[in-house]
Write a protein that holds these residues in place. Structure first.
Motif, PDB file in Angstrom:
ATOM      1  N   VAL A 239       8.577  -7.297  -4.153  1.00  0.00           N
ATOM      2  CA  VAL A 239       7.635  -6.306  -3.626  1.00  0.00           C
ATOM      3  C   VAL A 239       7.119  -6.708  -2.248  1.00  0.00           C
ATOM      4  CG1 VAL A 239       6.963  -5.447  -5.891  1.00  0.00           C
ATOM      5  CG2 VAL A 239       5.663  -7.327  -4.858  1.00  0.00           C
ATOM      6  N   HIS A 253       0.784  -6.125  -0.190  1.00  0.00           N
ATOM      7  CA  HIS A 253       1.030  -5.425  -1.449  1.00  0.00           C
ATOM      8  C   HIS A 253      -0.157  -5.657  -2.393  1.00  0.00           C
ATOM      9  CE1 HIS A 253       2.955  -4.168  -5.174  1.00  0.00           C
ATOM     10  NE2 HIS A 253       3.883  -3.599  -4.428  1.00  0.00           N
ATOM     11  N   CYS A 290       6.754   3.495  -8.665  1.00  0.00           N
ATOM     12  CA  CYS A 290       6.471   2.092  -8.341  1.00  0.00           C
ATOM     13  C   CYS A 290       6.247   1.318  -9.634  1.00  0.00           C
ATOM     14  CB  CYS A 290       5.232   2.003  -7.452  1.00  0.00           C
ATOM     15  SG  CYS A 290       4.670   0.302  -7.256  1.00  0.00           S
ATOM     16  N   CYS A 296      -2.056  -0.753 -10.631  1.00  0.00           N
ATOM     17  CA  CYS A 296      -2.451  -0.803  -9.219  1.00  0.00           C
ATOM     18  C   CYS A 296      -3.789  -0.100  -8.989  1.00  0.00           C
ATOM     19  CB  CYS A 296      -1.373  -0.161  -8.354  1.00  0.00           C
ATOM     20  SG  CYS A 296      -1.774  -0.244  -6.596  1.00  0.00           S
ATOM     21  N   CYS A 303       3.078   7.441  -6.150  1.00  0.00           N
ATOM     22  CA  CYS A 303       3.497   6.158  -6.735  1.00  0.00           C
ATOM     23  C   CYS A 303       4.025   6.327  -8.174  1.00  0.00           C
ATOM     24  CB  CYS A 303       2.340   5.173  -6.764  1.00  0.00           C
ATOM     25  SG  CYS A 303       1.503   4.976  -5.190  1.00  0.00           S
ATOM     26  N   CYS A 321       5.903  -0.758  -0.725  1.00  0.00           N
ATOM     27  CA  CYS A 321       4.660  -0.113  -1.183  1.00  0.00           C
ATOM     28  C   CYS A 321       4.459   1.146  -0.354  1.00  0.00           C
ATOM     29  CB  CYS A 321       3.485  -1.079  -1.004  1.00  0.00           C
ATOM     30  SG  CYS A 321       1.887  -0.335  -1.366  1.00  0.00           S
TER      31      CYS A 321
END
Ligand code: SF4
Length: 334
Positions: A239, A253, A290, A296, A303, A321
């Motif tokens: 990532v 990130h 994601c 997150c 996402c 990201c």
């Protein structure tokens, strides 16, 4: 995540993938589990790439793919400019001498029935390095190089401490004069006081021998200490990747930010640490979009359905990201 380096990379891993099939129960049908989804990185000669992430993120599988111990389902691995040969072939064995592995559990890695000198010598015998007398001398030199003495040569693994056993594993790995050491959680099984000694030993050996290393660990403090570059993995993908100093000062990130905030240096002030919440990554239950989005704190609608692509956001700093605005530790603290 390809990045430019001053000299050609010793190891280049390009878009490798690895899928396993696992059964949830004895009678259930095997289901695909993507351990490594699309991973690319390079390792420069004489430098260390740290790979960090929680258990289940695919970092150990990535190490095995880089060593050629497992064949990727897709993508390529190049060592010294040539594709890594098929596992077990004569060409693979010839290259294998130049790539060695240091295991997490030294007791499991060593043969309990053999004195340690015989185990180090075995590597020299297998690869036909030196003559009989020369091999005996080389074993003693290797023991000395890892801080052991000739008095340890006739001991068995169970007669040594955990730290001494890991030194034997490192000596055995160095016997073939490798160019690359893949260290998979090399200090995780050791007491904290011994961890520092083994980490310092690896760093000294790298300086003396010009070794390249892949250092795989869940421990951010250790990765920070040993690595020139750091790749952060989450559910089979990298990532974020950048030079070590840069990534710890300017993590971008949200996952990296949470890791860094949970392991600050004494000089870092983080007023509102971003704590990791939710379940740790489960490769068998990979979310859409994601992979980090269920945990997150900055998740956006996009996402949940669109996987972010890795891109270079500043020289040698790669990020996967949907967020694009710079975020620094100072911003996290405000
Ligand atoms: Fe969070 Fe979205 Fe970035 Fe994933 S892409 S880390 S969910 S902001």
């Amino acid at each position: 995540m390809d990045f430019e380096q001053a000299s050609p990379a010793l190891l280049a891993v390009e878009h490798v993938r690895k899928r396993y099939f696992a059964r949830a129960g004895f009678l259930s049908a095997p289901k695909p589990v993507d351990a490594v989804v699309d991973v690319s990185f390079t390792v420069a000669r004489g430098k260390t790439l740290g790979i960090v992430g929680e258990s289940g993120c695919g970092k150990s599988t990535t190490g095995r793919l880089a060593l050629g111990l497992e064949a990727p389902d897709g993508g390529s691995v190049y060592f010294d400019g040539v594709p890594l040969p098929k596992y077990g072939s004569p060409a693979w064995r010839a290259i294998r001498r130049r790539i060695q592995l240091v295991f997490q559990d030294p007791l499991a890695a060593l043969d309990r029935r053999l004195p340690i000198a015989a185990q180090i010598r075995e590597s020299l015998d297998i690869h036909a390095i030196g003559d009989t007398k020369g091999r005996d001398q080389r074993v003693l030199a290797l023991l000395t190089s890892v801080g052991l003495t000739k008095h340890h040569a006739s001991r068995y693994p169970h007669e040594l401490s955990g730290g001494q056993r890991q030194r034997v594993v490192i000596a055995r790995a160095l016997a073939t004069e490798p160019d690359l050491l893949v260290c998979d959680e090399p200090v995780a099984a050791l007491d904290v006081s011994i961890q520092a000694q083994v980490v310092n030993l690896l760093m000294d050996l790298q300086t003396d021998l010009g070794l390249a290393m892949i250092f795989i660990s869940h421990d951010l403090k250790v990765v920070r200490q040993v690595s020139h570059r750091v790749a952060v993995m989450y559910l089979g993908v990298i990532v974020e990747e950048a030079d070590s100093d840069h990534i710890f000062k300017h993590p971008r990130h949200p996952y990296t930010q949470a890791l860094v905030a949970s392991s600050p240096t004494p000089r870092q002030k983080i007023k509102t640490p971003m704590l990791l919440t939710g379940e740790p990554p489960d490769p068998a239950a990979r979310p859409a979009g994601c992979p980090f989005h269920p945990r997150c704190p900055k998740v956006m609608e996009v996402c949940r359905s669109v996987p972010p692509l890795a891109r270079e956001i500043s020289p040698h700093h790669h990020l996967a990201c949907h967020l694009s605005e710079p975020v620094t530790l100072e911003a996290m603290a405000s």
